[in-house]
Every structure is written in structure tokens, then in C-alpha cells.
Design a protein around this motif. Sequence first.
Motif, PDB file in Angstrom:
ATOM      1  N   GLU A  12       0.813  -1.182   0.009  1.00  0.00           N
ATOM      2  CA  GLU A  12       0.043   0.030   0.064  1.00  0.00           C
ATOM      3  C   GLU A  12       0.999   1.111   0.211  1.00  0.00           C
ATOM      4  OE1 GLU A  12      -2.604  -0.446   3.175  1.00  0.00           O
ATOM      5  OE2 GLU A  12      -3.669  -2.206   2.187  1.00  0.00           O
ATOM      6  N   VAL A  13       1.767   1.254   0.943  1.00  0.00           N
ATOM      7  CA  VAL A  13       2.649   2.334   0.824  1.00  0.00           C
ATOM      8  C   VAL A  13       3.423   2.583  -0.395  1.00  0.00           C
ATOM      9  CG1 VAL A  13       4.867   3.117   2.134  1.00  0.00           C
ATOM     10  CG2 VAL A  13       3.141   2.091   3.317  1.00  0.00           C
ATOM     11  N   ALA A  14       3.907   1.462  -1.072  1.00  0.00           N
ATOM     12  CA  ALA A  14       4.492   1.497  -2.215  1.00  0.00           C
ATOM     13  C   ALA A  14       3.866   2.078  -3.324  1.00  0.00           C
ATOM     14  CB  ALA A  14       5.333   0.165  -2.549  1.00  0.00           C
ATOM     15  N   ASP A  15       2.704   1.746  -3.258  1.00  0.00           N
ATOM     16  CA  ASP A  15       1.486   2.029  -4.185  1.00  0.00           C
ATOM     17  C   ASP A  15       1.318   3.537  -4.213  1.00  0.00           C
ATOM     18  OD1 ASP A  15       1.150  -0.464  -5.177  1.00  0.00           O
ATOM     19  OD2 ASP A  15      -0.853  -0.959  -4.259  1.00  0.00           O
ATOM     20  N   GLN A  16       1.006   3.972  -3.088  1.00  0.00           N
ATOM     21  CA  GLN A  16       1.106   5.503  -2.720  1.00  0.00           C
ATOM     22  C   GLN A  16       2.145   6.103  -3.311  1.00  0.00           C
ATOM     23  OE1 GLN A  16      -1.610   7.109  -2.028  1.00  0.00           O
ATOM     24  NE2 GLN A  16      -0.459   9.188  -1.749  1.00  0.00           N
ATOM     25  N   ALA A  17       3.327   5.958  -3.009  1.00  0.00           N
ATOM     26  CA  ALA A  17       4.619   6.368  -3.651  1.00  0.00           C
ATOM     27  C   ALA A  17       4.576   6.359  -5.175  1.00  0.00           C
ATOM     28  CB  ALA A  17       5.766   5.717  -2.874  1.00  0.00           C
ATOM     29  N   ARG A  18       4.133   5.361  -5.462  1.00  0.00           N
ATOM     30  CA  ARG A  18       4.132   5.014  -7.100  1.00  0.00           C
ATOM     31  C   ARG A  18       3.120   6.137  -7.617  1.00  0.00           C
ATOM     32  NH1 ARG A  18       6.246   2.032 -11.284  1.00  0.00           N
ATOM     33  NH2 ARG A  18       4.801   2.302 -13.073  1.00  0.00           N
ATOM     34  N   ARG A  19       2.075   6.319  -7.159  1.00  0.00           N
ATOM     35  CA  ARG A  19       1.047   6.942  -7.711  1.00  0.00           C
ATOM     36  C   ARG A  19       1.706   8.613  -7.475  1.00  0.00           C
ATOM     37  NH1 ARG A  19      -2.630   3.698  -5.372  1.00  0.00           N
ATOM     38  NH2 ARG A  19      -2.687   4.602  -3.259  1.00  0.00           N
ATOM     39  N   GLU A  20       2.207   8.915  -6.713  1.00  0.00           N
ATOM     40  CA  GLU A  20       2.704  10.296  -6.471  1.00  0.00           C
ATOM     41  C   GLU A  20       3.826  10.435  -7.373  1.00  0.00           C
ATOM     42  OE1 GLU A  20       4.030  10.555  -2.396  1.00  0.00           O
ATOM     43  OE2 GLU A  20       1.881  10.794  -1.784  1.00  0.00           O
ATOM     44  N   TYR A  21       4.702   9.512  -7.706  1.00  0.00           N
ATOM     45  CA  TYR A  21       5.709   9.709  -8.450  1.00  0.00           C
ATOM     46  C   TYR A  21       5.199   9.658 -10.007  1.00  0.00           C
ATOM     47  CZ  TYR A  21       8.494   7.372 -12.392  1.00  0.00           C
ATOM     48  OH  TYR A  21       8.964   7.175 -13.435  1.00  0.00           O
ATOM     49  N   GLU A  22       3.962   8.788 -10.331  1.00  0.00           N
ATOM     50  CA  GLU A  22       3.530   8.936 -11.608  1.00  0.00           C
ATOM     51  C   GLU A  22       2.835  10.376 -12.040  1.00  0.00           C
ATOM     52  OE1 GLU A  22       2.632   4.164 -12.176  1.00  0.00           O
ATOM     53  OE2 GLU A  22       0.952   5.432 -11.521  1.00  0.00           O
ATOM     54  N   GLU A  23       2.278  10.955 -11.116  1.00  0.00           N
ATOM     55  CA  GLU A  23       1.764  11.981 -11.324  1.00  0.00           C
ATOM     56  C   GLU A  23       2.916  13.191 -11.555  1.00  0.00           C
ATOM     57  OE1 GLU A  23      -0.761  13.388  -7.886  1.00  0.00           O
ATOM     58  OE2 GLU A  23      -1.999  11.683  -8.058  1.00  0.00           O
ATOM     59  N   GLY A  24       3.875  13.191 -10.465  1.00  0.00           N
ATOM     60  CA  GLY A  24       4.944  14.324 -10.769  1.00  0.00           C
ATOM     61  C   GLY A  24       5.719  14.085 -11.960  1.00  0.00           C
ATOM     62  N   ALA A  25       5.913  12.836 -12.228  1.00  0.00           N
ATOM     63  CA  ALA A  25       6.503  12.389 -13.611  1.00  0.00           C
ATOM     64  C   ALA A  25       5.862  12.979 -14.996  1.00  0.00           C
ATOM     65  CB  ALA A  25       6.929  10.913 -13.615  1.00  0.00           C
ATOM     66  N   LEU A  26       4.510  12.875 -14.699  1.00  0.00           N
ATOM     67  CA  LEU A  26       3.678  13.263 -15.922  1.00  0.00           C
ATOM     68  C   LEU A  26       3.696  14.736 -16.073  1.00  0.00           C
ATOM     69  CD1 LEU A  26       1.542  11.588 -17.590  1.00  0.00           C
ATOM     70  CD2 LEU A  26      -0.300  12.906 -16.333  1.00  0.00           C
ATOM     71  N   LYS A  27       3.728  15.425 -14.949  1.00  0.00           N
ATOM     72  CA  LYS A  27       3.690  16.850 -14.933  1.00  0.00           C
ATOM     73  C   LYS A  27       5.322  17.320 -15.524  1.00  0.00           C
ATOM     74  CE  LYS A  27       1.023  19.286 -11.422  1.00  0.00           C
ATOM     75  NZ  LYS A  27       1.214  19.361 -10.077  1.00  0.00           N
ATOM     76  N   TRP A  28       6.208  16.516 -14.977  1.00  0.00           N
ATOM     77  CA  TRP A  28       7.589  16.859 -15.551  1.00  0.00           C
ATOM     78  C   TRP A  28       7.792  16.674 -16.857  1.00  0.00           C
ATOM     79  CZ3 TRP A  28      11.867  15.233 -17.685  1.00  0.00           C
ATOM     80  CH2 TRP A  28      13.070  15.763 -17.203  1.00  0.00           C
ATOM     81  N   ASP A  29       7.028  15.450 -17.325  1.00  0.00           N
ATOM     82  CA  ASP A  29       7.226  15.160 -18.939  1.00  0.00           C
ATOM     83  C   ASP A  29       6.590  16.278 -19.609  1.00  0.00           C
ATOM     84  OD1 ASP A  29       8.827  13.033 -18.093  1.00  0.00           O
ATOM     85  OD2 ASP A  29       7.134  11.592 -18.322  1.00  0.00           O
TER      86      ASP A  29
END
Length: 1160
Positions: A1103-1120
Amino acid sequence: MTTVELSGVEGGDISVAAAISDRMFPLGTHTKPLSTIDEDDSSLSSTATDIFDSNDALTKGQWAYDSKGTWRRYGSSESATSTGISSICSSVLADKPDDQGIFVSMSKKRMADGSMKQNNSTPDIKPEDSPAPVTSTEITITAPLSESRSPAQKRRGRPPKDKTTIIPPAGKARRASMISKLQDRVRPRSSLPAQLPKDVFASECIEAAQASRLDPYALHIGEHQLLSELLMHTEVTIYLNIRNAILRLWQQNPLCSITVEEAAGCAREGRFFGLAEVAYKWLVRNGYINFGCVEVPQDELSLRRNTKQKTIVVIGAGVSGLSSARQLDGLFAQNSEHWTDAGERPPQIIVLEGRKRIGGRVYSKPLRSQVDGSLPGNLRNTAEMGAMIVTGFDHGNPLNTVIRGQLGLRYHLMTDALTIYDTDGQAVEEKTDQINTELYTDISDRAGDFRAEPQKFNTLKGDEELIDRARDPIVGGFSGFQLEPLFPVDNAKHRKPVLKRGRRRNAPPGTEKLTGRSRVIEESDAAQSAARAAKTMGWQLKDGVAKNQSISLRETARAKQHPTLGKVMDEAIEQYQDIVDLTPQDMRLLNWHHANLEYANAAPVSWLSLSGHDQDTGNEFEGAHSEIVGGYTQLPRGLMNLPTKLDVRFDHSVDSIHYNVSQDPALTTKVVCTNGEVFEADEVVLTTPLGVLKADAIDFDPPLPGWKQGAIDRMGFGLLNKLVLLYDKPFWDDSRDMFGLLNEADYHDSLDPAHYAKNRGRFYLIWNASKTSGRPMLVALMAGHSAHEAEKMDTDTLLGEVNHRLRKTFSDAEIPAPTEVIVTRWKRDPFTRGTYSYVAPETRAGDYDLMAESVGNLHFAGEATCGTHPATVHGAFLSGLRVGADVMEALTGPIILPNPLVGPSPIKAESSVQYHLPAISTAAYRPAIPSTQMVSGATMSGSITVGEPVINVKQEQDLADPHNAPSLSATTTKPPPLAKQPSGPPRNSVCAADQSFWLQSAAFESSDLDYEANIIAAILVALGDRPIKPSRPGVNPFLLFTKAKWEECRLHCAALASSTSSNKSSSASDGKEAIRGTIGKWWKALSAEEKEPFLLQGRQAQEVADQARREYEEGALKWDEGARRIRREFMVEHPPPAGSGGVGGKRKTNTSASVVLDYA
Ligand SMILES: Cc1cc2nc3c(=O)[nH]c(=O)nc-3n(C[C@H](O)[C@H](O)[C@H](O)COP(=O)(O)OP(=O)(O)OC[C@H]3O[C@@H](n4cnc5c(N)ncnc54)[C@H](O)[C@@H]3O)c2cc1C
């Protein structure tokens, strides 16, 4: 149609017919007098009404009655007994020509969620065009043995080779791997739905695998044989995820075949395209996708029509013959390059059918009287002579795909409501029915103690938890996975339970395959004493019976070398008579269940093997049983006609097969028909029923080897017959699908089980077929010994008997005379000689598999070659798919694996490969950020200027992160050659071993790199570092367990090793392996409860990893998005230097491995 003699009744004699009619229906209740009594001389073999199934005009049949009323084969000394079917009708209408061909429009565009774009997913049903004439001009038919087409002379020995038709293969190289082509065309994940929640997607993939009879979590034995030596453990999971996702696409829309590009799009990374290719090829070849009535992807054939072409002859146009021909047709189209590369046309397929109709044991005989509009969609009124029930569409029935998914046939879902009527016409009380059913189940369970253990195949399994979440393991990223034991999984454990072990009501083991039951009763416990069990069921124990009194069947079971089920079960009934008072009605009920078993197996229970009669148990499908409205024949007709018409030659009864067992190219394979025609073939598929093989109706040259002939001899081929009654009005409860009738013993009210054997199967079950025939129709079954009796009894006697029973049962109703009566006599039919296979006492485990084995270029299909689903239409269909793979293997060899099978892992600075690139001048855009943010673990420090920067090259855009970007240098130096320092491919993995897999220095120009570096610097200045992908949680439950138990296990293993001298010399690594193996076993042995704490921790971490992953995906999307914008702006402001290959903004890839330089 010819009128022939029937049991002393002169055909066409109206007076006799009327007399019979009056004798049988003295009350004059019938509405129409019988005008004629016709015996349909064409038997089950064919009828003039079946011309609609023909490709061409009917020719003279090769089987004929002789003066003694027996069938005699043209040109043969052998004979068969007379007609297989008789019918009496009162109203004869001309049969309508075929008016129900099915047209399926197929769309080509599939969405990632499996749905179709502009797809007409419901097949249109429209009148079929008139049958196309045979157009094939390429068929190789040698001259008849005698010019005048005189009867084929029976001859031994192989016909001489026809030199003109055999041309040596062109010898061009085999088709190369598709993978290199895919790299350019396909984006990974393009077939995975982005919008669908992961868990929904995962469960759809798992269900798709189960619906394809595959274990979603483990390799099929075929996949195992192909891949087990080549895959790392983590790759097994990746492969399974890809394979399940491909199956999902197929299952969601089998109107449209899957392309290799779509299959590749099921891989999450380009380096797994090789796995996708193998999965695709394996699924196609073995008939898990792109099978049935579907257009398949194929190449344009530009070869001239007279180009060389191989010929495959399929003998028999039953379901197995048609499904194998259809499957081969599709496989040849999908693999056409194999032949066109060699300058050949893909092989042609010729189906030789002895009858004048298709379908074999699937035969919906059109009624003589047709009533327009009585069925929807202009369907004809038919009666099922053979197969009638589809035994559940769910959990793997391939007919689900064809019947519902492709042909869109109408079907009637059956209900299991059943009333059983006793000999006096009274309905049996529910309680009595129930306790007898339970007693019978108990007895069959006790007899089941003597069952042979089914064969098990353990294959490699993937990570269940990851597959359940549709996730791939990170290869090389998580050492925990390597700790997992690599031993194969017990597949049976993962099979979704089909039924609770309790049985469908009234359906002992095995009978589900044909009966329409679905109510489940509680499992009886055979370990319990018989007295206790009986009491639990609700029986009153006899006085003086102790609770622990039981029955013992061992002696009976061991008395003979080949014990039978019937003997042991009857012994059990007799011993139960010491425990409870079984009344004559109880005896009739127990024998009704025997009859039901005899129906399912087409043989008296006393002819069934004790140890193996239900060897296919556990493979049953799920879902209500159903019948096809308008007739089951629509299935074979669809297989013959769609998507293109197969070349079926009717009236071509095969007399001898001269096959090639030695693969000697000097020998020619020839199939000789009784009409004198000879077909030269490269491969032959024989689908004639086991009954035909047992009767030696076909000569084999050379004779079949002993192992094959032995299996043919040992296996049983049984009998079931039907009496079909058509009425003007129903007098039964038309909402019911069936009712049962009990039968009297040879001696009134006998308590001896043996006295029931002869009669118990007579009309024991009567189907109401009104819903599917469109007319008030009953179909009475004759099973066990009664089926054999029916072959000898005349139709009038049978009709009189059934009418007597019906009058008793429905005494209140006025029972009219049937307007049409049809009796099947399958044993007399020369093209079947019985109904379906069963496991006889002498049959050995594995005999079904021997039946399926090829002998040289002679291949075998048919229900009797399908050990998992024998005696059924779906079994016949599956055998056709299987033999398709056999023939492909014979023609093209095994599936060619792509090389590399798996590309290299994403390159991480700290782990695998580093490419040393030149320092690049980026003075203008030197970012003022610490280098550690740019290149993790690389050699940069303090500033963006690095003497010898490191570029980490990633394969996939979505895996790239900033620390893998080309790093920037203030000075330009001469580029050194790219140096590869790989850690090497993983053990047992076909990995990127060839140079072409790695980035080639020639592919990049330094000006490109400069320019790209400037862009990246601009991006980094503006946006800072791209969010870093979080690592996996690293707490797999098994790993946690391993950590917790390591020490304990180490001590355990050490103690064990010291107790055995041989282990003393083992190395430290052996020791670790032993510990890992033992821990794996401990883990497997844990109960769900014991595993829970570890699973919980795993879930929490996830669960913790999923949350981190979601945050990463959002951030990466924005960054891209930002990076893309900056890149565009930069390029407008600073156009790329002349001569640049165009790195800026464009992908520059190494074609063999899609090595991507840019990521923004
Ligand atoms: C009465 C009955 C009831 C059944 N009920 C059910 C049911 O409810 N559900 C179910 O799933 N299954 C049922 N079955 C079983 C099912 O019908 C068969 O398992 C299946 O149809 C067999 O298909 P096949 O292709 O193996 O053989 P077949 O259908 O028999 O096909 C073999 C073909 O070979 C042809 N042939 C034979 N000899 C020659 C020769 N010398 N030359 C050329 N051609 C030849 C035959 O004419 C035939 O067309 C039933 C069968 C019967 C008979």
C-alpha cells in the motif's frame, strides 16, 4: 428417398400403417392418420434433406443394402448391419433448402480494452447464398484406380509415387523472428487498457486464462517444454502476464483475430516483445486464440496458382474433422510466409466425408413437417439424432467462443427441475428421491476409492500475487524474487474448483458431461461407516445395526484382473441391504442412477472400468447446460462455411490409407476411396469414430503399429439410442426440460440389482425438446442394455412401449398419436458403429493419449482422442485444434523462438551497463544544480561538468528518468568507442548476447549529442530533476518468511546434512540452495492462517509503495509535459544544427533493441 422393408412392415403400405396406427392408439386420439410408414434408407449417414450441407451434387452412395437387408460396402467384402435410423411420419412436406447460413461481419480494429471500434459484435444472421460450387482447381487428384470408375480393387501395398506432383522443397531459410519488425511498429503497453483499474484488468486476464483452460499462474506443459530452460523465474511471471493479457483480448472479442502487434502491445516493455512473440505463436498454434470461425491475419499471396502446393487430407467432416480443417486453414494463412518463402503456396486442405452430410454425430435431422415461424430467425424444425447438449459454456468450453462469440447461435438454457415417475405413473416423493440420490453418490464415492490416480504435470509457476495485480516483477531490481524456489508448481492446486466435490443432483461422477443437472448436493463422506452415512442421509437403520457397521468392496474390486464399476457398485447395494431396508422402489431409483451413468458413458455400468471410468472428472465446464435452437448442426455448418468455405467432398468413403511412417520422401501417401478416387497427400488427418477403427473398416498400409492398435482394441465404444416423438400439442408440462421414468426389474419388485440391468435404461429420461425444435417434441433415451435392444427391436414395438409409459404417467391428459417418430440406431450406422467412447475394463490409463498420437504422417483426431473431454462435441472440437498443431509441427517443425527472448534489463548506473560517452560542450546551458540530482550513482560530483560523463541508456521511454539522461560536459573530446560492460545475461536466460542488441556508436553523431545535451540542460534548469521512480517495497511475504526462518532452517538443514554422510561434502552454495528449497517447502506447507501475518506485512508495504508510485506517476507526468514544452520552445529558438540526425525531439533508436536516447 427409397421405401424399404422395415421389420416386416412393407414401406409405403398405407393400410398397414393405418392398422398399426389404430392398434397403437385405439382411442383414436391421434389427430392425423399415418399416411405412410417410411424407413429413411439413407440412415444416420445422410438424408436427401441434407443436401443443403453439400458442396456439390449428390453422387451415388457407396454403401447399399443387399438383398438380406445388410449394408454392403461397394468394392469390399465387408458388410455392416442395416440402417441406423428409422422414421415414421404422417405429414411429409418438402424440405426447404438451407435458409439459415450465418454471415458474420468482422471488424478489424480492436481497442486496448478488448472492445471493437465500429465493430458489429453481434453476428448478423442472414440467408445463406446458395452453396458455392467447388472451385478449387489446385486439388491433386490422381486418376481413379480404374478408368471406368469400377469398384476400387482392394489392394495391398503402397500405390506408386506420382513423380509429377512431388517437388523437393525450395529450401529457403525459415521465417526469421518477428521481433525485430515489432520494435519499429509497436509501442509496449499499447494493448493494455490505460483507463481500466489495475485490479479489474488483472481479474479479466485471469478469467481469460481460465476460460481458455489454462492456469493463469503457471505454464501449460507445452509452454513449459518450450521455455522452462530459458526463462528466469521472474520472467515466468512476465510471460504469464503477457500471455494472459493476449487471451483477454481474444476472449473479449473472438470475432476479430489477434495480430502479433496486438500481442506485442501486451508487453509492458519492448525488451519483452520476444516473450510476447512466443506467447502469441504458442497460443495461435495450439488453438487458444484465433481459432474457429474467424478471419485470421494473412499475407497477400502473389504466387501463381500453379505453384507447388502441399495437400492435407482430412478424413471425416464431423466436428473434429471440420475443426481441424478450419484450424489448419487458419494456421496456414497465419504462417503463409513459411511456404511463400520457399516458393510454394500454403497447403490445401481436402476433407473427405463418407456421408452426404457434414456433422457426423452432430446431426439435427430436419423434420418432414416444417412450420414456418415456429422458430425465430427462420430456423428449421429439427430433431437431434446425436449430440444435443452443450454442457456449460463457462470455465473453458471452446464452443463458447464459436457458438456464442462467433456464430451467435440461439440457445436454450436448460433448467434442472426433474420429476421422476414410477412404473405406476406416480411421481416419486422428493424425500425418497433425495435419499436414494445421496445413497447412490455415497456408493459411487466408495467405488471411487479404487480409482486410478490421475496423471499430474507440474510446470513452472509465476508470482501469484503479482499476476493477481497484473504487475510484472522488476527484473534485477529485487533480490527477494531470486530467493523464491524454482520448483514447478502443482497445477491442480491452482485450478479453479469446477464443482464442489459434491455432485450435481442425480449426477454421479462423470455424468455431468451429458446430463443437464446443476443442483449440488453435499459431499458424502466415504470414510464414514456405511451405517453412519446412511443415517446422516436420513435412512432408517435396520434393527441391530451398529453405527460403525460398514461395507467392504475390496474383495470384489480385487477379484478380477479388470474389475468393473457395475460389479462393485452392485456389491455395495447388496451390502447396504444389510444396513437399511431397500424397497423395490429404492431399487428402481438406484438403478435409474445406473441408467444415467450408462447414458453418460454409453455403456452398461458392468462394462465400465472400475479404476478409470471417470478419468476425465474435474474437467467439466460451468454454467447451465444448453441446447441449440434450430439444431446443433449449425455448429459444424458454421465451421465448414466461415470465414471461407472448406473444400468438403461428400460421398467419399475412405477405403484405405497408404501412409508414410518413415518420412521416406520416395514414398507417397495416398488415400483411396471406395468410389475409386485416390488422393495424394502430404499429411493425413483421420477423424473417423473409434467404432469405425474397431471394425477395421479402413485398411492401413502399413498396418497400424501395435501400440496404436492395442489402444483401439482396449478402449470401449458404446451405444445410446433415442426415440423422437413429434406431436401437435404438448400434453406434458412444457416448462420443464426433462422428466424421468423408473423401470421394472425382470422379476416384479425384485431386490436383486442384477435383475434391473436389462430394462433400467429404457426411456429412463425423456427430454422436452420443444424449445429448440420449435414443435412439441419429446426425445426418449435408451441407455445401457436398452440401447442395444433398440437396435434389434422394430419401431412399432418401441413406439407401443413408450406410448404405454406415457399414458400411465400422464393419465389425465389425452395423449395423441405422434405425427412423426424417429428412432436412431447408431450401431448399425457404418460411419459410426456406436455412439461414443468409454473406458472399458481393459483400457489403460494413457490410452486416450495413445489414440491421439500420430503414426508417421497419419494424424488422429476425434472425441476418442481427447482424454480430457471424451465423448463430447467440445472434446471433438478440441481434438481438431490439437491435431492442427500436430500437423503444423510436422510441416514446419517446432515453434522458432526469437533470439534474444528477453532484452537486457534497463541499464542502471549502479548495476549493469555503462556507456562511456564523450564529454560534451554545454557551456551555454550549464545547469546550476548538483550533479547528484542528475546522475544517480554516476561519476559526476559538484558540477555539471564532468570529465568523463556516463550515459545510462534506457530502452523504454516510460522507464527513463533524469539520472539516465545524457550528462553534460563543458568540453568536447573525441568520442571513445562505446564500451559495454554488461554484467552478462542472467543464467538460463536467452538474453542480449549479440552485439546488435547494444547501442552502436555509429548510430549517434556528436552534433546530435551536443544539441540534445543543450536541450536537457534547459529542461533541468527550468524543472529541476525528474521525480525518481520509487523502488519496490522489497517485502514480499515469502521474503519476510525467509528472513524470519532462515536461521531456524539453516540449523534444521545442518542437522539433516550431518545425519547423512553424502551431504557432508556438499558446498556452501549447495547448503544455501538446500535452505532456500526447504524454506520454500515450509512456505508452501503453511496454512492460510499461518501465512497471514507475512501476507499482511506484504500488503501494508505494498500500500505504501502504491501510494509512492502514484505520487511519482503524477509528478513524472507533470515533469514530462513541462519537458516537452521546453524542448519545443528550445527548438524553435535554437533550430537544430545542419546535418544533425535529429536527436532533438525525435527518437533515435537502434532498430534491434529500441534503445531510446531521449525521454522527454
Ligand atoms: C446419440 C448421441 C448423443 C450425444 N450427445 C451428446 C451431447 O449431448 N453433448 C455432447 O457434447 N456430445 C454428445 N455426443 C457425442 C458427440 O456427438 C461426439 O463426441 C462428437 O460429435 C464426435 O465428433 P467426431 O468428429 O469425433 O466424430 P464424428 O462426428 O463421428 O465424425 C466422424 C466423421 O467421419 C466420417 N466417416 C466415418 N468413416 C468414414 C470413412 N470411411 N470415410 C470417410 N468418412 C468417414 C463420418 O461420416 C463422420 O462425419 C452424443 C453422441 C451421440 C451419438
